[in-house]
Design an enzyme around this catalytic site. Structure first.
Site, mmCIF file in Angstrom:
data_model
loop_
_atom_site.group_PDB
_atom_site.id
_atom_site.type_symbol
_atom_site.label_atom_id
_atom_site.label_comp_id
_atom_site.label_asym_id
_atom_site.label_seq_id
_atom_site.Cartn_x
_atom_site.Cartn_y
_atom_site.Cartn_z
ATOM 1 N N CYS A 18 0.819 -1.222 0.000
ATOM 2 C CA CYS A 18 0.000 0.000 0.000
ATOM 3 C C CYS A 18 0.849 1.267 0.000
ATOM 4 O O CYS A 18 0.645 2.167 -0.820
ATOM 5 C CB CYS A 18 -0.974 -0.015 1.170
ATOM 6 S SG CYS A 18 -0.245 0.151 2.811
ATOM 7 N N HIS A 42 -2.609 1.438 6.805
ATOM 8 C CA HIS A 42 -2.971 1.304 5.392
ATOM 9 C C HIS A 42 -3.168 2.682 4.788
ATOM 10 O O HIS A 42 -3.608 3.613 5.460
ATOM 11 C CB HIS A 42 -4.253 0.483 5.235
ATOM 12 C CG HIS A 42 -4.521 0.089 3.814
ATOM 13 N ND1 HIS A 42 -3.859 -0.950 3.196
ATOM 14 C CD2 HIS A 42 -5.352 0.608 2.872
ATOM 15 C CE1 HIS A 42 -4.281 -1.065 1.946
ATOM 16 N NE2 HIS A 42 -5.190 -0.114 1.724
ATOM 17 N N HIS A 92 -5.865 1.848 -4.209
ATOM 18 C CA HIS A 92 -4.930 1.322 -3.205
ATOM 19 C C HIS A 92 -4.528 -0.100 -3.575
ATOM 20 O O HIS A 92 -5.126 -0.744 -4.438
ATOM 21 C CB HIS A 92 -5.556 1.375 -1.808
ATOM 22 C CG HIS A 92 -6.659 0.383 -1.583
ATOM 23 N ND1 HIS A 92 -6.837 -0.284 -0.397
ATOM 24 C CD2 HIS A 92 -7.658 -0.064 -2.402
ATOM 25 C CE1 HIS A 92 -7.889 -1.084 -0.478
ATOM 26 N NE2 HIS A 92 -8.408 -0.968 -1.676
#
Length: 358
Positions: A273, A321, A333
């Protein structure tokens, strides 16, 4: 005398067998302590598997960000160690040259003999010439003393550099050990997720993957005009990127849709990520930190109501994240090993905050 008969054995059936079985089961249950370990648990439902796998992926991603941070620090320690060793080598070369000069001075002094200066003056055929020579020798002595002082200083500098190098080496070894620990955690979580998914049928796995990838989209084809500030990012119909660099980062992210998730990867063909965010802004000429923990502090915080394409959006209380906002309540993402780089709604995960880096 009465005859002794052998007792007749009763058949293992009926009431006797049921009694024996009851006793055996009771013993087994007692040995198991009635804690559920004496019998196999039923297979979890697909929903339970998904919940457990999602949790494992989140834990693996948290460990991945710690791994990325340790990797960054290990690289810095390795570079610093190399710089210290190079500097020490240069100073040792200068030290060897200074030592050679001192050796030449000492040899010349030895060859000149050790007569007392007053005796040399008394025996000299030309006192004036001798006095001139004595003054030169005194100046030479001053130069020798200065040379000795320089050598001593160089020795001190080299020892300081060696000490700093030892500290950096210890730091590097510590970071490498940390990397191994985080790697073990990551691989353990991912293996546990793989084992859970293996409990499902092919059809059940396909349904889960279809649900996870419903917003994936396809790789976008982009033209050179799509990076203009006045154009909305692909997939966004209401909001334009605030500037050319944010637009370029969004464009890069769209070009990577469908790329696989690989922990620790920063592109160009696979990402985690924070690696996707790093690569997207690197393509726009903006340098960002490696980890989510540092990326959230790399710019100005913005409220969710003011998000613009290119803003970094963060999730979970531990800031583990990150995605790139693209407008209309969506982001791009790299989710986890079960899904490639994709477009997804912000509400897919617990929202934690946002940063505008340019």
């Amino acid at each position: 005398m009465a005859a002794h008969r052998k007792p007749r054995q009763r058949s293992l059936g009926g009431h006797t067998v049921r009694t024996a079985a009851t006793i055996a089961l009771a013993g087994a249950a007692g040995a198991a302590g009635f804690d559920g370990t004496g019998h196999a648990e039923p297979n979890p439902t697909p929903a339970q598997v998904k919940a457990k796998v999602d949790k494992l992926y989140q834990e693996a991603e948290a460990a991945t960000e710690k791994y990325n941070g340790a990797q960054e620090k290990a690289t810095a320690a390795e570079q610093r160690l190399k710089a210290l060793r190079d500097e020490a080598a240069r100073k040792e070369a200068r030290l060897n040259s200074a030592r050679e000069q001192l050796g030449s001075m000492a040899a010349a002094q030895y060859r000149s003999g050790g007569l007392d200066p007053a005796m040399q003056l008394a025996l000299s055929d030309d006192p004036d010439q001798y006095l001139d020579g004595a003054a030169f020798a005194e100046r030479a002595g001053d130069r020798q003393s200065a040379a000795v002082a320089r050598v001593r200083g160089q020795l001190g500098e080299i020892e300081r550099l060696r000490g700093a190098a030892r500290v950096q080496l210890a730091s590097l070894k510590s970071r490498q050990a940390e990397l191994k620990r985080h790697k073990k955690t990551i691989t353990g979580k991912l293996e546990a997720a793989r084992r859970l998914l293996s409990l499902l049928t092919a059809q059940e796995r396909a349904r889960l993957e279809a649900g996870a990838g419903s917003a994936t989209g396809t790789r976008a084809s982009r033209t050179s005009t799509d990076t203009r500030d006045d154009l909305p990012a692909p997939g966004s119909t209401t909001t334009a990127a605030p500037n050319s660099r944010a637009s370029a980062a969004v464009s890069y992210a769209y070009s990577k849709l469908g790329s696989p998730y690989v922990w620790g990867a920063t592109g160009p063909n696979a990402f985690d990520c924070s690696g996707l965010v790093l690569a997207a802004y690197r393509s726009a000429g903006v340098s960002l930190p490696r980890t989510t923990y540092a990326q959230i502090d790399a710019g100005r915080r913005v409220p969710r109501s003011e998000l613009l394409p290119g803003d970094l959006v963060f999730f979970y209380s531990g800031i583990t994240h990150v995605g790139i906002y693209v407008g209309d309540g969506k982001m791009i993402h790299a989710p986890n090993p079960s899904a490639p780089v994709r477009v997804a709604p912000l509400d897919e995960m617990p929202y934690a905050g946002a940063t505008r880096v340019v």
